[in-house]
Design an enzyme around this catalytic site. Structure first.
Site, PDB file in Angstrom:
ATOM      1  N   ARG A 265      -9.726 -15.583 -35.844  1.00 38.15           N
ATOM      2  CA  ARG A 265     -10.832 -16.531 -36.001  1.00 38.15           C
ATOM      3  C   ARG A 265     -10.443 -17.984 -35.794  1.00 38.15           C
ATOM      4  O   ARG A 265     -11.111 -18.730 -35.093  1.00 38.15           O
ATOM      5  CB  ARG A 265     -11.452 -16.449 -37.409  1.00 38.15           C
ATOM      6  CG  ARG A 265     -12.591 -15.486 -37.546  1.00 38.15           C
ATOM      7  CD  ARG A 265     -12.585 -14.960 -38.947  1.00 38.15           C
ATOM      8  NE  ARG A 265     -11.325 -14.292 -39.165  1.00 38.15           N
ATOM      9  CZ  ARG A 265     -11.104 -13.015 -38.835  1.00 38.15           C
ATOM     10  NH1 ARG A 265     -12.077 -12.290 -38.387  1.00 38.15           N
ATOM     11  NH2 ARG A 265      -9.921 -12.465 -39.014  1.00 38.15           N
ATOM     12  N   THR A 266      -9.379 -18.385 -36.457  1.00 35.43           N
ATOM     13  CA  THR A 266      -9.081 -19.811 -36.440  1.00 35.43           C
ATOM     14  C   THR A 266      -8.751 -20.275 -35.023  1.00 35.43           C
ATOM     15  O   THR A 266      -9.321 -21.250 -34.527  1.00 35.43           O
ATOM     16  CB  THR A 266      -7.929 -20.139 -37.414  1.00 35.43           C
ATOM     17  OG1 THR A 266      -8.283 -19.634 -38.695  1.00 35.43           O
ATOM     18  CG2 THR A 266      -7.703 -21.640 -37.512  1.00 35.43           C
TER      19      THR A 266
ATOM     20  N   LYS B 289      13.743 -20.691 -28.953  1.00 30.82           N
ATOM     21  CA  LYS B 289      15.052 -21.192 -28.481  1.00 30.82           C
ATOM     22  C   LYS B 289      15.661 -22.163 -29.480  1.00 30.82           C
ATOM     23  O   LYS B 289      16.718 -22.729 -29.235  1.00 30.82           O
ATOM     24  CB  LYS B 289      14.884 -21.915 -27.150  1.00 30.82           C
ATOM     25  CG  LYS B 289      14.327 -21.084 -26.032  1.00 30.82           C
ATOM     26  CD  LYS B 289      14.244 -21.952 -24.782  1.00 30.82           C
ATOM     27  CE  LYS B 289      13.541 -21.238 -23.652  1.00 30.82           C
ATOM     28  NZ  LYS B 289      13.231 -22.174 -22.557  1.00 30.82           N
TER      29      LYS B 289
ATOM     30  N   ARG C   2      -0.846 -23.775 -36.528  1.00 29.35           N
ATOM     31  CA  ARG C   2      -0.635 -22.849 -37.656  1.00 29.35           C
ATOM     32  C   ARG C   2       0.842 -22.511 -37.701  1.00 29.35           C
ATOM     33  O   ARG C   2       1.456 -22.244 -36.665  1.00 29.35           O
ATOM     34  CB  ARG C   2      -1.466 -21.587 -37.474  1.00 29.35           C
ATOM     35  CG  ARG C   2      -1.082 -20.508 -38.481  1.00 29.35           C
ATOM     36  CD  ARG C   2      -2.048 -19.360 -38.491  1.00 29.35           C
ATOM     37  NE  ARG C   2      -3.332 -19.761 -39.057  1.00 29.35           N
ATOM     38  CZ  ARG C   2      -4.320 -18.912 -39.304  1.00 29.35           C
ATOM     39  NH1 ARG C   2      -4.175 -17.634 -39.038  1.00 29.35           N
ATOM     40  NH2 ARG C   2      -5.453 -19.336 -39.807  1.00 29.35           N
TER      41      ARG C   2
ATOM     42  N   HIS D 227      -5.360 -24.712 -45.943  1.00 27.55           N
ATOM     43  CA  HIS D 227      -6.088 -24.304 -44.732  1.00 27.55           C
ATOM     44  C   HIS D 227      -7.389 -25.100 -44.676  1.00 27.55           C
ATOM     45  O   HIS D 227      -8.475 -24.567 -44.892  1.00 27.55           O
ATOM     46  CB  HIS D 227      -6.359 -22.793 -44.805  1.00 27.55           C
ATOM     47  CG  HIS D 227      -6.782 -22.159 -43.514  1.00 27.55           C
ATOM     48  ND1 HIS D 227      -7.203 -22.877 -42.406  1.00 27.55           N
ATOM     49  CD2 HIS D 227      -6.851 -20.849 -43.156  1.00 27.55           C
ATOM     50  CE1 HIS D 227      -7.525 -22.035 -41.445  1.00 27.55           C
ATOM     51  NE2 HIS D 227      -7.304 -20.803 -41.868  1.00 27.55           N
TER      52      HIS D 227
END
Ligand code: NCD
Length: 304
Positions: free
Chosen positions: A51-52, A80, A101, A129
């Protein structure tokens, strides 16, 4: 240049402004369809998301902008060994705004301190959030018509559930709010949320393990998933995962205008039979997330 790392960075007036923009977008989508022409959103997702990330991307496309990014850490240079700070500096050369995120608490903050473009915290570990909270607030506004005088039950994983922490921070600024914090003993709300947010704002709250006893007084019931990925051992997760399952019989003594919310994804905590109950708001909540992210992108890019 402004970022959004914590919901409290937005004043109540700014939240009202974002909600007003989102409501106008709902009514007049064509008015907004070219607002971000030539602008690029970078979605840097170091953790899974449906969703986000996709609602951020849909939001940018519906504003006429473009999107670039990655949806797993393994496909970025972090595999890396690149630091979040360097990644943020680099992406600033390629995009106009970042949604990030990350499994580590504070990573989007570090990114915002190093980027030269706005950074939006799209979820940092078990911490915050804020854009889920924007979705939650629009849902509450559209369903309840107010933010004051509400009894809000938060149920499930209150320890690791970042959406809960941000929602408590946002709602604690309104008058007449009472929280009923429903969780197993091990997944109670972190003590910093109690001292820094609830106690500091003089907010009334109770902690309980019992959803059914709490039900009759609730105006909002916010169910959450047990956050498997934050557990240190599988045994604890398996023991706690089905602590709460909301089904139709449990709603028998709920208010007729209860608003049932869930940030999604749902695992087992709401029976699918509840989906057709008029009190189920969680799919609308996900849609509201797109409108609020559109409003936020416009605000952070300084576009009227
Ligand atoms: C939430 C999250 O990522 O914290 N999901 C979402 O963004 N809607 C809730 C969850 O994963 O349980």
């Amino acid at each position: 240049m402004r970022s959004l790392i914590d919901i409290k960075e937005l004043s109540l007036e700014e939240l009202d402004g974002l909600i007003a923009t989102a409501l106008d977008i709902i009514d007049n989508p064509q008015k907004y369809s070219e607002k971000c022409k030539g602008k690029k959103l970078a979605t840097l997702f170091f953790e899974p998301s449906t969703r986000t990330r996709l609602s951020f991307e849909a939001a940018m496309y519906e504003l006429g902008g473009n999107v670039l990014g990655f949806s797993e850490a393994s496909s970025s240079s972090s595999a890396k060994g690149e630091s979040v700070a360097d990644t943020a500096k680099m992406i600033s050369c390629y995009a106009d705004i970042i949604a990030m995120r990350h499994p580590k608490e504070g990573a989007p903050l570090v990114a915002s301190m190093n980027a030269t473009i706005p950074v939006v915290n799209a979820g940092d570990g078990g911490h915050n959030h804020p854009t889920q909270t924007l979705a939650d607030l629009l849902t509450i506004k559209r369903k309840k018509g107010r933010f004051e005088n509400l009894t809000i039950g938060l149920c499930g994983d209150l320890k690791f559930g970042r959406t809960v922490h941000s929602l408590i921070a946002a709602m604690s600024r309104y008058k007449g709010i009472k929280f009923v914090l429903i969780s197993p003993e091990e997944l109670r709300i972190p003590s910093y949320v109690k001292t820094d947010v609830l106690d500091k704002n003089g907010i009334e709250y109770v902690e309980t393990k019992d959803l059914c006893t709490a039900m009759p007084e609730l105006d909002i019931l916010y169910m959450t998933r047990i956050q498997k990925e934050r557990f240190f051992n599988e045994e604890d997760y398996l023991r706690l995962k089905d602590s709460y399952i909301l089904d139709l019989p449990k709603l028998d003594n709920a208010k007729k205008d209860l608003c049932i919310m869930h940030p999604l994804p749902r695992v087992n905590e709401i029976s699918v039979k509840v989906d057709s109950d008029p009190r189920a708001c969680y799919f609308e909540q996900a849609l509201n997330g797109k409108y609020m992210r559109m409003a936020l992108i416009l605000m952070l890019l300084g576009i009227n």
